[in-house]
Design an enzyme around this catalytic site. Structure first.
Site, PDB file in Angstrom:
ATOM      1  N   ASN A   9       0.863  -1.185   0.000  1.00 45.21           N
ATOM      2  CA  ASN A   9       0.000   0.000   0.000  1.00 45.21           C
ATOM      3  C   ASN A   9       0.902   1.239   0.000  1.00 45.21           C
ATOM      4  O   ASN A   9       1.499   1.569   1.027  1.00 45.21           O
ATOM      5  CB  ASN A   9      -0.893  -0.040   1.251  1.00 45.21           C
ATOM      6  CG  ASN A   9      -1.753   1.202   1.379  1.00 45.21           C
ATOM      7  OD1 ASN A   9      -1.861   2.003   0.439  1.00 45.21           O
ATOM      8  ND2 ASN A   9      -2.375   1.372   2.531  1.00 45.21           N
ATOM      9  N   LYS A  11       0.046   4.237  -0.275  1.00 49.42           N
ATOM     10  CA  LYS A  11      -0.644   5.383   0.340  1.00 49.42           C
ATOM     11  C   LYS A  11      -0.474   6.648  -0.523  1.00 49.42           C
ATOM     12  O   LYS A  11      -0.400   6.547  -1.741  1.00 49.42           O
ATOM     13  CB  LYS A  11      -0.149   5.600   1.771  1.00 49.42           C
ATOM     14  CG  LYS A  11      -0.198   4.316   2.604  1.00 49.42           C
ATOM     15  CD  LYS A  11      -0.137   4.581   4.072  1.00 49.42           C
ATOM     16  CE  LYS A  11       0.061   3.267   4.818  1.00 49.42           C
ATOM     17  NZ  LYS A  11      -0.234   3.359   6.229  1.00 49.42           N
ATOM     18  N   HIS A  95      -9.881   0.221   4.832  1.00 52.37           N
ATOM     19  CA  HIS A  95      -8.604   0.525   5.501  1.00 52.37           C
ATOM     20  C   HIS A  95      -8.875   1.472   6.678  1.00 52.37           C
ATOM     21  O   HIS A  95      -9.707   2.378   6.574  1.00 52.37           O
ATOM     22  CB  HIS A  95      -7.633   1.155   4.503  1.00 52.37           C
ATOM     23  CG  HIS A  95      -6.225   1.219   5.030  1.00 52.37           C
ATOM     24  ND1 HIS A  95      -5.829   2.165   5.941  1.00 52.37           N
ATOM     25  CD2 HIS A  95      -5.149   0.432   4.800  1.00 52.37           C
ATOM     26  CE1 HIS A  95      -4.546   1.967   6.240  1.00 52.37           C
ATOM     27  NE2 HIS A  95      -4.109   0.918   5.560  1.00 52.37           N
ATOM     28  N   GLU A  97      -7.324   3.935   7.813  1.00 56.20           N
ATOM     29  CA  GLU A  97      -7.145   5.368   7.527  1.00 56.20           C
ATOM     30  C   GLU A  97      -8.397   5.941   6.860  1.00 56.20           C
ATOM     31  O   GLU A  97      -8.753   7.091   7.075  1.00 56.20           O
ATOM     32  CB  GLU A  97      -5.884   5.578   6.674  1.00 56.20           C
ATOM     33  CG  GLU A  97      -4.631   5.402   7.520  1.00 56.20           C
ATOM     34  CD  GLU A  97      -3.378   5.014   6.754  1.00 56.20           C
ATOM     35  OE1 GLU A  97      -3.353   5.132   5.515  1.00 56.20           O
ATOM     36  OE2 GLU A  97      -2.424   4.561   7.419  1.00 56.20           O
ATOM     37  N   GLU A 167      -5.611  -5.822  10.343  1.00 54.57           N
ATOM     38  CA  GLU A 167      -4.682  -4.720  10.564  1.00 54.57           C
ATOM     39  C   GLU A 167      -5.007  -4.035  11.888  1.00 54.57           C
ATOM     40  O   GLU A 167      -5.869  -3.137  11.926  1.00 54.57           O
ATOM     41  CB  GLU A 167      -4.805  -3.704   9.434  1.00 54.57           C
ATOM     42  CG  GLU A 167      -4.425  -4.246   8.073  1.00 54.57           C
ATOM     43  CD  GLU A 167      -3.822  -3.150   7.212  1.00 54.57           C
ATOM     44  OE1 GLU A 167      -2.647  -3.264   6.873  1.00 54.57           O
ATOM     45  OE2 GLU A 167      -4.514  -2.165   6.929  1.00 54.57           O
ATOM     46  N   GLY A 173       1.799   1.905  10.808  1.00 56.93           N
ATOM     47  CA  GLY A 173       2.678   3.062  10.724  1.00 56.93           C
ATOM     48  C   GLY A 173       3.303   3.474  12.039  1.00 56.93           C
ATOM     49  O   GLY A 173       3.850   4.569  12.155  1.00 56.93           O
ATOM     50  N   SER A 212       3.078  -2.487  10.330  1.00 57.68           N
ATOM     51  CA  SER A 212       4.531  -2.394  10.507  1.00 57.68           C
ATOM     52  C   SER A 212       5.260  -3.692  10.164  1.00 57.68           C
ATOM     53  O   SER A 212       6.207  -4.076  10.853  1.00 57.68           O
ATOM     54  CB  SER A 212       4.862  -1.930  11.933  1.00 57.68           C
ATOM     55  OG  SER A 212       4.305  -0.651  12.173  1.00 57.68           O
TER      56      SER A 212
HETATM   57  C1  PEP Z   1      -1.040  -0.213   5.891  1.00 59.11           C
HETATM   58  O1  PEP Z   1      -0.992   0.861   5.323  1.00 59.11           O
HETATM   59  O2  PEP Z   1      -2.006  -0.973   5.673  1.00 59.11           O
HETATM   60  C2  PEP Z   1       0.037  -0.597   6.800  1.00 59.11           C
HETATM   61  C3  PEP Z   1      -0.032  -1.761   7.388  1.00 59.11           C
HETATM   62  O3  PEP Z   1       1.045   0.308   6.976  1.00 59.11           O
HETATM   63  P1  PEP Z   1       2.453   0.035   7.718  1.00 59.11           P
HETATM   64  O4  PEP Z   1       3.029  -1.226   7.127  1.00 59.11           O
HETATM   65  O5  PEP Z   1       3.287   1.237   7.409  1.00 59.11           O
HETATM   66  O6  PEP Z   1       2.172  -0.134   9.168  1.00 59.11           O
END
Ligand code: PEP
Length: 250
Positions: A9, A11, A95, A97, A167, A173, A212
């Site tokens: 992703n 982003k 997601h 976000e 997630e 992040g 992460s």
């Molecule tokens: C994500 O954007 O779904 C995500 C898991 O980000 P990160 O790996 O940076 O935590």
């Protein structure tokens, strides 16, 4: 045996030059990723260029967002059929976000899930709890509610052609990762939830972990029986890191 899937992703990152360069590096290295499927999610504005680089390659690409109507007066939005026309195979749905920053409701998420499938796309449905919800032992309830809302709207058969991404919001992040045991416990919970409805679908659906993921922790996560890959944010912008994560998958 479920195949592993690694999703990147990107982003709201990158320039046309940097995402094109990243796509070319991934393309050149893809033969070393073995039996693992790969998909990347550039921004909508970079999707056309990435599609030209990755089309007819083993690396799939998809969209991070869309609006669940085919066309109409929805200024600023793009639709699932438009995404499909570009050659995308996947879209992200739900997601955290989008849920948190853009106020996406369970209702909208369910509509997007359905619109994606209707257009021939595979939704990657993201679910996960906040830190407070984990600390107050609500994790399973939250995940169950997020899944049940979509199920009620789209029906069980729709889960046949989807991917689920667990997630934990507190791990996205932040540099904090769920331990392999913590992640496995939730993945198993999701698979059990599915199997109460249909065992065959439960065994078929790929459940990705996101939060992460990096090359240093990917191997131990992928060793868990119900973790079928990863949704990777930050580390997917670094070709070497992302390829190392793909390698750890298989
Ligand atoms: C994500 O954007 O779904 C995500 C898991 O980000 P990160 O790996 O940076 O935590």
């Amino acid at each position: 045996m479920r195949k592993k899937l690694i999703a990147g992703n990107w982003k709201m990152h990158g320039t046309l030059a940097s995402v094109s360069a990243l796509s070319h590096v991934l393309l050149q290295s893809v033969s070393s990723t073995g039996d693992t499927s790969l998909v990347v999610f550039p921004t909508s504005i970079h999707l056309q260029s990435v599609s030209e680089i990755l089309k007819d390659s083993p690396i799939a690409f998809g969209a991070q967002n869309f609006y669940p109507e085919d066309s109409g007066a929805f200024t600023g939005e793009i639709s699932a059929p438009m995404i499909h026309e570009l050659g995308c195979r996947y879209v992200l749905v739900g997601h955290s976000e989008r849920r948190q920053l853009f106020g996406e409701s369970d209702n909208l998420i369910a509509k997007k899930f359905l619109a994606a499938q209707t257009a021939g796309l595979t939704p990657i449905l993201c679910v996960g709890e906040t830190r407070e919800e984990r600390e107050t032992e609500q994790t399973e309830q939250i995940i169950r509610d997020q899944l049940a809302f979509v199920l009620a709207e789209v029906g069980l058969a729709a889960f046949e052609n989807c991917v689920i991404a667990y997630e934990p919001v507190w791990a996205i992040g932040t540099g904090l990762t769920a331990t392999p045991d913590q992640a496995q416990a939730v993945h198993l919970f999701i698979r059990h939830w599915l199997s109460r409805h249909n065992e065959r679908i439960a065994q078929k659906v790929q459940i990705l972990y996101g939060g992460s993921v990096k090359s240093v922790n990917a191997g131990s996560l992928f060793a868990m029986p119900d973790i079928d890959g990863a949704l990777v944010g930050g580390a997917s912008l670094l070709a070497e890191e992302f390829l190392a994560i793909c390698k750890a998958a298989g």
